[in-house]
Scaffold this motif. Structure first.
Motif, PDB file in Angstrom:
ATOM      1  N   VAL A 133       0.062   0.016  -3.297  1.00  0.00           N
ATOM      2  CA  VAL A 133      -0.240  -1.176  -2.508  1.00  0.00           C
ATOM      3  C   VAL A 133       0.048  -2.412  -3.343  1.00  0.00           C
ATOM      4  O   VAL A 133       0.709  -3.350  -2.884  1.00  0.00           O
ATOM      5  CB  VAL A 133      -1.713  -1.161  -2.032  1.00  0.00           C
ATOM      6  N   LEU A 134      -0.409  -2.409  -4.569  1.00  0.00           N
ATOM      7  CA  LEU A 134      -0.223  -3.546  -5.471  1.00  0.00           C
ATOM      8  C   LEU A 134       1.258  -3.833  -5.711  1.00  0.00           C
ATOM      9  O   LEU A 134       1.708  -4.970  -5.633  1.00  0.00           O
ATOM     10  CB  LEU A 134      -0.934  -3.261  -6.797  1.00  0.00           C
ATOM     11  N   LEU A 135       2.045  -2.786  -5.974  1.00  0.00           N
ATOM     12  CA  LEU A 135       3.455  -2.968  -6.324  1.00  0.00           C
ATOM     13  C   LEU A 135       4.375  -3.213  -5.136  1.00  0.00           C
ATOM     14  O   LEU A 135       5.374  -3.916  -5.257  1.00  0.00           O
ATOM     15  CB  LEU A 135       3.963  -1.738  -7.084  1.00  0.00           C
ATOM     16  N   HIS A 136       4.053  -2.628  -3.990  1.00  0.00           N
ATOM     17  CA  HIS A 136       5.023  -2.608  -2.898  1.00  0.00           C
ATOM     18  C   HIS A 136       4.648  -3.409  -1.659  1.00  0.00           C
ATOM     19  O   HIS A 136       5.500  -3.601  -0.793  1.00  0.00           O
ATOM     20  CB  HIS A 136       5.316  -1.159  -2.489  1.00  0.00           C
ATOM     21  N   THR A 137       3.404  -3.845  -1.549  1.00  0.00           N
ATOM     22  CA  THR A 137       3.038  -4.538  -0.316  1.00  0.00           C
ATOM     23  C   THR A 137       2.696  -6.005  -0.531  1.00  0.00           C
ATOM     24  O   THR A 137       2.701  -6.762   0.423  1.00  0.00           O
ATOM     25  CB  THR A 137       1.846  -3.870   0.384  1.00  0.00           C
ATOM     26  N   GLY A 138       2.362  -6.380  -1.745  1.00  0.00           N
ATOM     27  CA  GLY A 138       2.031  -7.769  -2.016  1.00  0.00           C
ATOM     28  C   GLY A 138       0.730  -8.236  -1.383  1.00  0.00           C
ATOM     29  O   GLY A 138       0.493  -9.422  -1.257  1.00  0.00           O
ATOM     30  N   GLY A 139      -0.115  -7.320  -0.984  1.00  0.00           N
ATOM     31  CA  GLY A 139      -1.364  -7.720  -0.350  1.00  0.00           C
ATOM     32  C   GLY A 139      -2.508  -6.822  -0.730  1.00  0.00           C
ATOM     33  O   GLY A 139      -2.407  -6.005  -1.639  1.00  0.00           O
ATOM     34  N   GLY A 140      -3.563  -6.968  -0.007  1.00  0.00           N
ATOM     35  CA  GLY A 140      -4.751  -6.166  -0.234  1.00  0.00           C
ATOM     36  C   GLY A 140      -4.747  -4.926   0.636  1.00  0.00           C
ATOM     37  O   GLY A 140      -3.733  -4.567   1.232  1.00  0.00           O
TER      38      GLY A 140
END
Length: 151
Positions: free
Chosen positions: A58-65
């Motif tokens: 999530v941190l690396l690929h979505t840019g969100g929470g």
């Protein structure tokens, strides 16, 4: 209530509106504490590893929470991470010299049942861990781990 949740006992949600690398240690501590409260500590190591991998993605690929959901079942636990990106993760072999891209593949081989569900505003990636008695009955049938997309 669907058949998949009939044996659900407890549920714990942790909303992570902003995700930062330094939060990962604290999230693992929360997972460990929740599993202790459910008397399911035997799943802590694998659950913490899986949560770390899913939240790192999530941190690396979505840019969100996102949101972490732990579900207690009669024979184990179910772990899910929801984010707000509709791109489905790829579980695949990486090039020999790649510095990343192996996490989901390794996790799918360890848990044997990594699934992805497309949601109206994102996706949930989840896995289940079962007691050794249950694993012997179902997980040893030799089926390869897969990421299933459903909508």
């Amino acid at each position: 209530m669907s058949a998949a949740t009939v044996d659900q006992l407890g549920e714990f949600r942790l909303v992570l509106p902003t995700l930062r690398p330094e939060a990962m240690r604290h999230v693992r501590e929360i997972v460990r504490a929740q599993l202790r409260m459910w008397c399911k500590s035997e799943f802590s190591d694998m659950a913490e590893l899986g949560v770390s991998e899913l939240l790192t993605n999530v941190l690396l690929h979505t840019g969100g929470g996102g949101e972490l959901l732990l579900r207690e079942t009669a024979d184990g636990i179910r772990v899910g991470v929801t984010d707000f990106d509709v791109r489905l993760p790829l579980v695949r072999e990486s090039k020999q010299d790649a510095t990343g891209g192996r996490g989901l593949l390794l996790l799918s081989r360890l848990v044997g049942n990594l699934e992805t569900e497309l949601l109206p505003h994102g996706k949930e990636v989840r896995f289940s861990l079962h007691s050794a008695a249950h694993e012997g009955a179902s997980a040893s049938e030799g089926a390869p781990a897969e990421a299933a997309a459903s909508g």
